[in-house]
Design a protein around this motif. Structure first.
Motif, PDB file in Angstrom:
ATOM      1  N   LEU A 105       0.829  -1.204   0.000  1.00  0.00           N
ATOM      2  CA  LEU A 105       0.000   0.000   0.000  1.00  0.00           C
ATOM      3  C   LEU A 105       0.868   1.261   0.000  1.00  0.00           C
ATOM      4  CD1 LEU A 105      -2.706  -1.184   2.546  1.00  0.00           C
ATOM      5  CD2 LEU A 105      -3.151  -0.512   0.171  1.00  0.00           C
ATOM      6  N   MET A 106       1.965   1.242   0.762  1.00  0.00           N
ATOM      7  CA  MET A 106       2.866   2.396   0.774  1.00  0.00           C
ATOM      8  C   MET A 106       3.507   2.601  -0.588  1.00  0.00           C
ATOM      9  SD  MET A 106       3.145   4.343   3.450  1.00  0.00           S
ATOM     10  CE  MET A 106       4.783   5.046   3.509  1.00  0.00           C
ATOM     11  N   ALA A 107       3.943   1.507  -1.200  1.00  0.00           N
ATOM     12  CA  ALA A 107       4.569   1.605  -2.516  1.00  0.00           C
ATOM     13  C   ALA A 107       3.594   2.168  -3.545  1.00  0.00           C
ATOM     14  CB  ALA A 107       5.081   0.234  -2.953  1.00  0.00           C
ATOM     15  N   ALA A 108       2.327   1.790  -3.410  1.00  0.00           N
ATOM     16  CA  ALA A 108       1.312   2.272  -4.350  1.00  0.00           C
ATOM     17  C   ALA A 108       0.971   3.736  -4.117  1.00  0.00           C
ATOM     18  CB  ALA A 108       0.046   1.419  -4.230  1.00  0.00           C
ATOM     19  N   ALA A 109       1.132   4.196  -2.880  1.00  0.00           N
ATOM     20  CA  ALA A 109       0.695   5.553  -2.528  1.00  0.00           C
ATOM     21  C   ALA A 109       1.811   6.595  -2.588  1.00  0.00           C
ATOM     22  CB  ALA A 109       0.089   5.558  -1.117  1.00  0.00           C
ATOM     23  N   VAL A 110       3.060   6.168  -2.416  1.00  0.00           N
ATOM     24  CA  VAL A 110       4.154   7.140  -2.300  1.00  0.00           C
ATOM     25  C   VAL A 110       4.415   7.817  -3.644  1.00  0.00           C
ATOM     26  CG1 VAL A 110       6.081   5.561  -2.820  1.00  0.00           C
ATOM     27  CG2 VAL A 110       6.418   7.496  -1.244  1.00  0.00           C
ATOM     28  N   THR A 111       4.791   9.084  -3.584  1.00  0.00           N
ATOM     29  CA  THR A 111       5.018   9.844  -4.807  1.00  0.00           C
ATOM     30  C   THR A 111       6.329  10.629  -4.724  1.00  0.00           C
ATOM     31  OG1 THR A 111       3.748  11.720  -3.926  1.00  0.00           O
ATOM     32  CG2 THR A 111       2.564  10.124  -5.302  1.00  0.00           C
ATOM     33  N   CYS A 112       6.918  10.838  -5.886  1.00  0.00           N
ATOM     34  CA  CYS A 112       8.050  11.748  -6.047  1.00  0.00           C
ATOM     35  C   CYS A 112       7.690  12.653  -7.215  1.00  0.00           C
ATOM     36  CB  CYS A 112       9.339  10.972  -6.335  1.00  0.00           C
ATOM     37  SG  CYS A 112      10.762  12.051  -6.613  1.00  0.00           S
ATOM     38  N   ARG A 113       7.688  13.950  -6.994  1.00  0.00           N
ATOM     39  CA  ARG A 113       7.213  14.878  -8.008  1.00  0.00           C
ATOM     40  C   ARG A 113       8.064  14.820  -9.273  1.00  0.00           C
ATOM     41  NH1 ARG A 113       8.543  18.646  -4.089  1.00  0.00           N
ATOM     42  NH2 ARG A 113       9.038  20.159  -5.709  1.00  0.00           N
ATOM     43  N   PRO A 114       7.432  14.989 -10.441  1.00  0.00           N
ATOM     44  CA  PRO A 114       8.171  14.922 -11.705  1.00  0.00           C
ATOM     45  C   PRO A 114       9.359  15.868 -11.759  1.00  0.00           C
ATOM     46  CG  PRO A 114       5.815  14.915 -12.126  1.00  0.00           C
ATOM     47  CD  PRO A 114       5.977  15.161 -10.661  1.00  0.00           C
ATOM     48  N   GLU A 115       9.220  17.066 -11.180  1.00  0.00           N
ATOM     49  CA  GLU A 115      10.321  18.019 -11.237  1.00  0.00           C
ATOM     50  C   GLU A 115      11.520  17.575 -10.406  1.00  0.00           C
ATOM     51  OE1 GLU A 115       7.093  20.028  -8.570  1.00  0.00           O
ATOM     52  OE2 GLU A 115       7.198  18.608 -10.257  1.00  0.00           O
ATOM     53  N   VAL A 116      11.255  16.739  -9.384  1.00  0.00           N
ATOM     54  CA  VAL A 116      12.355  16.186  -8.598  1.00  0.00           C
ATOM     55  C   VAL A 116      13.090  15.119  -9.412  1.00  0.00           C
ATOM     56  CG1 VAL A 116      12.981  14.940  -6.494  1.00  0.00           C
ATOM     57  CG2 VAL A 116      11.203  16.698  -6.425  1.00  0.00           C
ATOM     58  N   LEU A 117      12.332  14.244 -10.050  1.00  0.00           N
ATOM     59  CA  LEU A 117      12.939  13.218 -10.907  1.00  0.00           C
ATOM     60  C   LEU A 117      13.742  13.867 -12.036  1.00  0.00           C
ATOM     61  CD1 LEU A 117       9.898  10.761 -11.150  1.00  0.00           C
ATOM     62  CD2 LEU A 117      11.970  10.475  -9.762  1.00  0.00           C
ATOM     63  N   GLU A 118      13.180  14.920 -12.610  1.00  0.00           N
ATOM     64  CA  GLU A 118      13.880  15.629 -13.690  1.00  0.00           C
ATOM     65  C   GLU A 118      15.165  16.268 -13.176  1.00  0.00           C
ATOM     66  OE1 GLU A 118      10.891  18.338 -15.000  1.00  0.00           O
ATOM     67  OE2 GLU A 118       9.609  16.740 -15.809  1.00  0.00           O
ATOM     68  N   GLY A 119      15.125  16.814 -11.970  1.00  0.00           N
ATOM     69  CA  GLY A 119      16.310  17.423 -11.382  1.00  0.00           C
ATOM     70  C   GLY A 119      17.421  16.407 -11.153  1.00  0.00           C
ATOM     71  N   LEU A 120      17.053  15.227 -10.662  1.00  0.00           N
ATOM     72  CA  LEU A 120      18.051  14.182 -10.452  1.00  0.00           C
ATOM     73  C   LEU A 120      18.648  13.728 -11.781  1.00  0.00           C
ATOM     74  CD1 LEU A 120      16.314  12.006  -7.697  1.00  0.00           C
ATOM     75  CD2 LEU A 120      18.151  13.680  -7.399  1.00  0.00           C
ATOM     76  N   ALA A 121      17.809  13.643 -12.802  1.00  0.00           N
ATOM     77  CA  ALA A 121      18.306  13.273 -14.131  1.00  0.00           C
ATOM     78  C   ALA A 121      19.305  14.307 -14.638  1.00  0.00           C
ATOM     79  CB  ALA A 121      17.139  13.125 -15.104  1.00  0.00           C
TER      80      ALA A 121
END
Length: 215
Positions: A77-93
């Motif tokens: 349930l946690m894995a299904a609910a947890v989020t990381c914002r797209p701008e954070v993923l883009e920043g890491l990339a």
């Protein structure tokens, strides 16, 4: 200074708070738990969660479901609910493109933290992960920082950065590890703790600081 950036997970890269609320609600509905049991869970899990919490839940409220099943349901349930914002993923990339080595150092049980990393897409953007459950030690223990660097394929002695929201665990631990630090403002700051090198309101601001260091 080596281009190593170690990030905290919960409350820094990922939104644990809202995911926790959704996961507890889902678990309570699935097992028809009482409001008292639900409040107990929310209180017990507010800072961290592990399998032992669900053994206690089963014992305190006389549940029929095995503790291991309850824990695995919660992890899912946690894995299904947890989020990381797209701008954070883009920043890491962008950091990776700029030749930064990226690691995640997080307190928590190994299975649930890695489930979050996979579900959010963070696992594909980092070079190494150290979870406190791997060694049964927690930040600010230096050994966890050393493990994170090793799993990233670098030497902690070469320096780098630690980014997180927990003053003692992330910033205090980062200082002990010889890292420069960026604190995500929010939690109370202890009077006896050395200040972070930078203070930001959002992890994307921290990523910008790192990118500027590259230029």
């Amino acid at each position: 200074m080596h281009r190593l950036a170690l990030f905290d997970l919960d409350g820094t890269l990922a939104d644990r708070r809202s995911a926790l609320s959704d996961a507890v609600t889902g678990l309570c509905r699935a097992h028809a738990l009482t409001p008292t049991a639900e409040q107990w869970l929310r209180t017990e899990l507010v800072d961290r969660a592990n399998a032992a919490d669900f053994a206690r839940l089963r014992e305190v409220f006389g549940l029929d479901a095995p503790a291991a099943q309850l824990w695995q349901e919660y992890v899912s349930l946690m894995a299904a609910a947890v989020t990381c914002r797209p701008e954070v993923l883009e920043g890491l990339a962008r950091l990776r493109k700029a030749a930064w080595t990226i690691g995640i150092i997080t307190n928590g049980a190994s299975d649930i933290q890695r489930a979050k990393l996979t579900a959010t897409g963070l696992a594909d953007l980092v070079d190494g992960v150290a979870v406190s459950g791997d060694l049964e030690i927690r930040k600010p223990d230096l050994r966890l920082f050393e493990l994170a660097a090793t799993r990233c394929g670098v030497n902690l002695a070469c320096g780098g950065w630690m980014i997180g929201d927990n003053p003692a665990g992330d910033i205090g631990g980062g200082h002990k590890a010889g890292l420069r630090t960026i604190w995500l403002r929010g939690r109370p700051w202890p009077n006896d703790l050395t200040a972070a090198h930078h203070v930001v309101d959002d992890v994307t601001d921290a990523i910008t600081i790192l990118l500027n260091e590259t230029e």
